[in-house]
Every structure is written in C-alpha cells, then in structure tokens.
Design a protein around this motif. Sequence first.
Motif, mmCIF file in Angstrom:
data_model
loop_
_atom_site.group_PDB
_atom_site.id
_atom_site.type_symbol
_atom_site.label_atom_id
_atom_site.label_comp_id
_atom_site.label_asym_id
_atom_site.label_seq_id
_atom_site.Cartn_x
_atom_site.Cartn_y
_atom_site.Cartn_z
ATOM 1 N N VAL A 141 0.861 -1.180 0.000
ATOM 2 C CA VAL A 141 0.000 0.000 0.000
ATOM 3 C C VAL A 141 0.892 1.223 0.000
ATOM 4 C CG1 VAL A 141 -1.672 1.292 1.377
ATOM 5 C CG2 VAL A 141 -1.817 -1.195 1.276
ATOM 6 N N GLY A 142 0.524 2.229 -0.758
ATOM 7 C CA GLY A 142 1.295 3.468 -0.785
ATOM 8 C C GLY A 142 0.888 4.335 -1.955
ATOM 9 N N VAL A 143 1.776 5.241 -2.333
ATOM 10 C CA VAL A 143 1.542 6.121 -3.472
ATOM 11 C C VAL A 143 2.500 5.696 -4.573
ATOM 12 C CG1 VAL A 143 1.597 8.498 -4.326
ATOM 13 C CG2 VAL A 143 0.807 8.017 -2.008
ATOM 14 N N VAL A 187 6.827 2.737 -5.135
ATOM 15 C CA VAL A 187 5.689 2.958 -4.239
ATOM 16 C C VAL A 187 6.238 3.579 -2.964
ATOM 17 C CG1 VAL A 187 3.858 1.906 -2.869
ATOM 18 C CG2 VAL A 187 4.252 1.118 -5.197
ATOM 19 N N GLU A 188 5.721 4.761 -2.649
ATOM 20 C CA GLU A 188 6.131 5.460 -1.438
ATOM 21 C C GLU A 188 5.241 5.019 -0.289
ATOM 22 O OE1 GLU A 188 6.541 9.953 0.416
ATOM 23 O OE2 GLU A 188 5.360 9.646 -1.388
ATOM 24 N N ALA A 189 5.870 4.499 0.747
ATOM 25 C CA ALA A 189 5.155 4.094 1.953
ATOM 26 C C ALA A 189 5.973 4.551 3.152
ATOM 27 C CB ALA A 189 4.963 2.584 1.978
ATOM 28 N N MET A 190 5.347 5.250 4.046
ATOM 29 C CA MET A 190 6.006 5.753 5.264
ATOM 30 C C MET A 190 7.246 6.585 4.912
ATOM 31 S SD MET A 190 4.048 4.719 7.701
ATOM 32 C CE MET A 190 5.050 5.081 9.108
ATOM 33 N N LYS A 191 7.105 7.448 3.902
ATOM 34 C CA LYS A 191 8.163 8.360 3.455
ATOM 35 C C LYS A 191 9.389 7.625 2.920
ATOM 36 C CE LYS A 191 6.595 12.128 6.324
ATOM 37 N NZ LYS A 191 6.943 13.204 7.207
ATOM 38 N N THR A 192 9.210 6.385 2.502
ATOM 39 C CA THR A 192 10.282 5.590 1.904
ATOM 40 C C THR A 192 9.850 5.188 0.500
ATOM 41 O OG1 THR A 192 10.903 4.716 4.062
ATOM 42 C CG2 THR A 192 11.667 3.488 2.137
ATOM 43 N N PHE A 193 10.733 5.417 -0.476
ATOM 44 C CA PHE A 193 10.442 5.035 -1.854
ATOM 45 C C PHE A 193 10.946 3.616 -2.083
ATOM 46 C CE2 PHE A 193 10.232 9.591 -1.957
ATOM 47 C CZ PHE A 193 9.167 9.842 -2.807
ATOM 48 N N ASN A 194 10.016 2.720 -2.392
ATOM 49 C CA ASN A 194 10.331 1.313 -2.589
ATOM 50 C C ASN A 194 10.267 0.966 -4.068
ATOM 51 O OD1 ASN A 194 10.159 0.373 0.380
ATOM 52 N ND2 ASN A 194 8.294 1.547 0.065
#
Length: 141
Positions: A73-75, A103-110
């Motif tokens: 889940v993320g942006v 996918v950005e999740a919790m200010k981390t780009f994955n």
Amino acid sequence: MKAEHKELIKELSALLKENNLHEIEYQENGVLLKVVGQVQAQAVPVVQPVAQSQQISADKPKEEKNILTSPMVGVVYLSPSPDAPAYVKVGDTVSVGQTICLVEAMKTFNPITAQKAGKIKAVLIDSGVPVEYNQPLFELE
C-alpha cells in the motif's frame, strides 16, 4: 505519552487521510503505534441471486496471469523523479526483477519490480495516486 510519539501519531494520521487509508501500524524499538481512521457509513448495493445457468464466470476466477500488481500500500510513481522518463511504457519489454515503478510508503520510496516477464500492453494507474496491496499496475501481452 512522549512528545516524539505525539508527533509521529500526527504524521501517521496525515498519511492516513492523504492516502485514503483505514488504518496504519508503525513499530519501532518495541513501541507499536496503530492509527485508525473514522469509519464512514456506506450504502451497500443489493445483490440479486443469480440462477445456476447464469453462473458461468462465478465458478472460475478471472485469469490475471498477465497483470503486474503492487506488493504494498502506498503512493505509486511511474518515474524516479517528476522530470525523468517513466521506468516502463506501453510497448516496452520487461524482465523479472526489472524496476517498473516506485511505491512510497512511510516516506520511503520502494522500487517495485516485475513479478513476471513480458511486453507492457497497458499502464493501469496514474503516477502520484494511492494504490492498495495487490492492485493491478500494468498489463502484459
């Protein structure tokens, strides 16, 4: 409650609202924070029973072997930066493990990698929009 926890709760609440999520959990150094948003009442559609002869596709799940999905889940972001070209576009051939988006999740780009190889037939999402776990991102030929 520690001041640092209050600030983190504010950040998690903002992420919850910003990404239209129902809840977020965060754990660090033995501290677990869980932020749950307000549940809004939704109208539930009425479904009429279908006759046995009409249940052709209900018994067989839709084949989605040519779909690349989000593992989190993320942006989603289709390129490494706003002015850079997309990682992949329609017509590109991808191999297993190739980065196809972020996918950005919790200010981390994955980096999200292709789960299977093939040629990109369609891009199913727009850059900068929230995605859910297992949401289709790309269709392969």
